[in-house]
Design a protein around this motif. Sequence first.
Motif, PDB file in Angstrom:
ATOM      1  N   ALA A  74       0.833  -1.208   0.000  1.00 48.11           N
ATOM      2  CA  ALA A  74       0.000   0.000   0.000  1.00 48.11           C
ATOM      3  C   ALA A  74       0.863   1.252   0.000  1.00 48.11           C
ATOM      4  CB  ALA A  74      -0.927  -0.011   1.210  1.00 48.11           C
ATOM      5  N   ALA A  75       1.947   1.234   0.760  1.00 45.94           N
ATOM      6  CA  ALA A  75       2.835   2.396   0.819  1.00 45.94           C
ATOM      7  C   ALA A  75       3.499   2.653  -0.528  1.00 45.94           C
ATOM      8  CB  ALA A  75       3.895   2.185   1.901  1.00 45.94           C
ATOM      9  N   PHE A  76       3.916   1.585  -1.220  1.00 42.78           N
ATOM     10  CA  PHE A  76       4.573   1.740  -2.514  1.00 42.78           C
ATOM     11  C   PHE A  76       3.583   2.210  -3.573  1.00 42.78           C
ATOM     12  CE2 PHE A  76       8.216  -1.552  -1.761  1.00 42.78           C
ATOM     13  CZ  PHE A  76       8.709  -0.748  -0.746  1.00 42.78           C
ATOM     14  N   ALA A  77       2.353   1.728  -3.481  1.00 46.01           N
ATOM     15  CA  ALA A  77       1.372   2.043  -4.513  1.00 46.01           C
ATOM     16  C   ALA A  77       1.009   3.522  -4.537  1.00 46.01           C
ATOM     17  CB  ALA A  77       0.120   1.193  -4.321  1.00 46.01           C
ATOM     18  N   ARG A  78       1.069   4.178  -3.396  1.00 49.70           N
ATOM     19  CA  ARG A  78       0.698   5.599  -3.355  1.00 49.70           C
ATOM     20  C   ARG A  78       1.908   6.518  -3.194  1.00 49.70           C
ATOM     21  NH1 ARG A  78      -1.383   3.577   1.718  1.00 49.70           N
ATOM     22  NH2 ARG A  78      -0.089   4.257   3.479  1.00 49.70           N
ATOM     23  N   LEU A  79       3.083   6.024  -3.565  1.00 49.66           N
ATOM     24  CA  LEU A  79       4.309   6.784  -3.379  1.00 49.66           C
ATOM     25  C   LEU A  79       4.383   7.947  -4.366  1.00 49.66           C
ATOM     26  CD1 LEU A  79       6.642   6.205  -1.367  1.00 49.66           C
ATOM     27  CD2 LEU A  79       7.934   5.302  -3.297  1.00 49.66           C
ATOM     28  N   PRO A  80       4.552   9.179  -3.882  1.00 45.53           N
ATOM     29  CA  PRO A  80       4.679  10.318  -4.807  1.00 45.53           C
ATOM     30  C   PRO A  80       5.949  10.211  -5.650  1.00 45.53           C
ATOM     31  CG  PRO A  80       4.172  11.057  -2.573  1.00 45.53           C
ATOM     32  CD  PRO A  80       4.534   9.610  -2.472  1.00 45.53           C
ATOM     33  N   GLU A  81       5.896  10.767  -6.836  1.00 44.66           N
ATOM     34  CA  GLU A  81       7.066  10.786  -7.707  1.00 44.66           C
ATOM     35  C   GLU A  81       8.202  11.549  -7.023  1.00 44.66           C
ATOM     36  OE1 GLU A  81       8.286  12.263 -12.241  1.00 44.66           O
ATOM     37  OE2 GLU A  81       6.193  12.304 -11.563  1.00 44.66           O
ATOM     38  N   GLY A  82       9.418  11.069  -7.205  1.00 39.59           N
ATOM     39  CA  GLY A  82      10.587  11.714  -6.616  1.00 39.59           C
ATOM     40  C   GLY A  82      10.915  11.259  -5.213  1.00 39.59           C
ATOM     41  N   THR A  83      10.219  10.208  -4.733  1.00 38.25           N
ATOM     42  CA  THR A  83      10.477   9.692  -3.388  1.00 38.25           C
ATOM     43  C   THR A  83      11.570   8.631  -3.442  1.00 38.25           C
ATOM     44  OG1 THR A  83       8.171  10.020  -2.763  1.00 38.25           O
ATOM     45  CG2 THR A  83       9.475   8.569  -1.364  1.00 38.25           C
ATOM     46  N   ALA A  84      12.544   8.726  -2.555  1.00 37.72           N
ATOM     47  CA  ALA A  84      13.565   7.683  -2.389  1.00 37.72           C
ATOM     48  C   ALA A  84      13.179   6.823  -1.190  1.00 37.72           C
ATOM     49  CB  ALA A  84      14.940   8.297  -2.171  1.00 37.72           C
ATOM     50  N   VAL A  85      13.346   5.513  -1.332  1.00 34.62           N
ATOM     51  CA  VAL A  85      12.970   4.569  -0.282  1.00 34.62           C
ATOM     52  C   VAL A  85      14.227   3.941   0.291  1.00 34.62           C
ATOM     53  CG1 VAL A  85      11.602   2.536   0.304  1.00 34.62           C
ATOM     54  CG2 VAL A  85      10.814   4.089  -1.501  1.00 34.62           C
ATOM     55  N   TYR A  86      14.377   4.045   1.607  1.00 32.81           N
ATOM     56  CA  TYR A  86      15.522   3.448   2.314  1.00 32.81           C
ATOM     57  C   TYR A  86      14.993   2.453   3.332  1.00 32.81           C
ATOM     58  CZ  TYR A  86      18.788   6.654   0.174  1.00 32.81           C
ATOM     59  OH  TYR A  86      19.560   7.317  -0.747  1.00 32.81           O
ATOM     60  N   ALA A  87      15.561   1.232   3.312  1.00 34.05           N
ATOM     61  CA  ALA A  87      15.060   0.159   4.168  1.00 34.05           C
ATOM     62  C   ALA A  87      16.204  -0.572   4.844  1.00 34.05           C
ATOM     63  CB  ALA A  87      14.229  -0.825   3.348  1.00 34.05           C
ATOM     64  N   CYS A  88      16.009  -0.894   6.129  1.00 38.28           N
ATOM     65  CA  CYS A  88      16.962  -1.717   6.866  1.00 38.28           C
ATOM     66  C   CYS A  88      16.177  -2.551   7.869  1.00 38.28           C
ATOM     67  CB  CYS A  88      18.007  -0.867   7.591  1.00 38.28           C
ATOM     68  SG  CYS A  88      19.290  -1.848   8.433  1.00 38.28           S
ATOM     69  N   GLY A  89      16.472  -3.842   7.917  1.00 38.41           N
ATOM     70  CA  GLY A  89      15.758  -4.715   8.829  1.00 38.41           C
ATOM     71  C   GLY A  89      16.105  -6.159   8.558  1.00 38.41           C
ATOM     72  N   PRO A  90      15.343  -7.079   9.124  1.00 35.93           N
ATOM     73  CA  PRO A  90      15.622  -8.501   8.930  1.00 35.93           C
ATOM     74  C   PRO A  90      15.406  -8.924   7.484  1.00 35.93           C
ATOM     75  CG  PRO A  90      13.581  -8.188  10.135  1.00 35.93           C
ATOM     76  CD  PRO A  90      14.220  -6.845  10.042  1.00 35.93           C
ATOM     77  N   GLU A  91      16.041 -10.016   7.092  1.00 36.83           N
ATOM     78  CA  GLU A  91      16.028 -10.442   5.701  1.00 36.83           C
ATOM     79  C   GLU A  91      14.630 -10.674   5.129  1.00 36.83           C
ATOM     80  OE1 GLU A  91      17.381 -11.049   2.020  1.00 36.83           O
ATOM     81  OE2 GLU A  91      18.522 -10.285   3.731  1.00 36.83           O
ATOM     82  N   PRO A  92      13.691 -11.307   5.839  1.00 34.00           N
ATOM     83  CA  PRO A  92      12.358 -11.469   5.247  1.00 34.00           C
ATOM     84  C   PRO A  92      11.695 -10.143   4.889  1.00 34.00           C
ATOM     85  CG  PRO A  92      12.620 -12.943   7.116  1.00 34.00           C
ATOM     86  CD  PRO A  92      13.812 -12.030   7.115  1.00 34.00           C
ATOM     87  N   MET A  93      11.897  -9.125   5.724  1.00 35.88           N
ATOM     88  CA  MET A  93      11.350  -7.806   5.437  1.00 35.88           C
ATOM     89  C   MET A  93      11.972  -7.218   4.178  1.00 35.88           C
ATOM     90  SD  MET A  93      11.953  -4.307   7.590  1.00 35.88           S
ATOM     91  CE  MET A  93      12.536  -2.955   6.538  1.00 35.88           C
TER      92      MET A  93
END
Length: 316
Positions: free
Chosen positions: A175-194
């Motif tokens: 849901a978060a990715f589907a409504r992501l505005p243009e020009g947004t950078a996504v940074y993720a850190c967490g356990p491997e399944p995530m």
Amino acid sequence: MRIAGRHEAAEGVVELTLVPAETADGPFEAWEPGAHIDLVLPSGTVRQYSLCGPGERSDEYVVAVLREPDGRGGSAEVHDRLTEGSPLSIRGPRNHFRLAEADRYLFLAGGIGVTPILAMVRRAAAAGTPWTLIYGGRTRSSMAYTVELSELAASSGGEVQLVPQDELGHPDFAAAFARLPEGTAVYACGPEPMLQAAETLSETLLPAGTLHLERFGAKPVPDSERTDTSFEVELARSARTLTVPADRRLIDVVREVVPQVPFSCEEGYCGSCETAVLDGTPDHRDQVLTPEERDSNETMMICVGRCLSRKLVLDL
């Protein structure tokens, strides 16, 4: 250096504040969000932890360490043996998870993966860049820095979504990715399944290059994708040429001649063993280098990397 402060940041998470010892040459090296340091523990074990304190301070480093009951023993040593006043050595900082400029940010944190994300949130908030954080954890009590993150959101206009698994299940990245505005950078850190879930969703929901990941475990690779053969490695500064058999790791062979070569995770995700390549074509198997860095073949992680050419020449 020495440990100037120690306190529980959450259930099972200890925060350490490190300051230069009296014998230190000067203040700490400056760092950027996403950087980590190696802690050289009293046993000689080396483990890497993200810096999560105020980045503008050169008189202290702050790390937070989750006790991993099923880990390799490093986190247990931190929790059980390091106390306020303890001397400690470090290496670094190094940064393979740099925060690039963007119109806005979506941060994804899972458990102790919040530590590099916290520094990034501070940077975005200070710059006035719009940001949203989706932060998941096992329980609310195990999630570190929730108060500070909420305060940062209130003061900067950011948004924090806390998702304790025992209360709300898993975060809804789709849901978060589907409504992501243009020009947004996504940074993720967490356990491997995530991270695997975020990667899979990003392939269909996000433009290429939008998602940036940092792992604290090796990404699983099917055995069918591994083909190990023997090759030669020339150590340019040591004037030695060695054979790396198909059933041995490059780093193990190298350390017979250069025992001081740094290493930590031994699984290709921390960057400690990054080594300059002078000639030859590495077989990159790490989780650190970007596609562009891999294509350049200027460096490699010798704990997992091998060789696609007849010989490698390393700056060792």
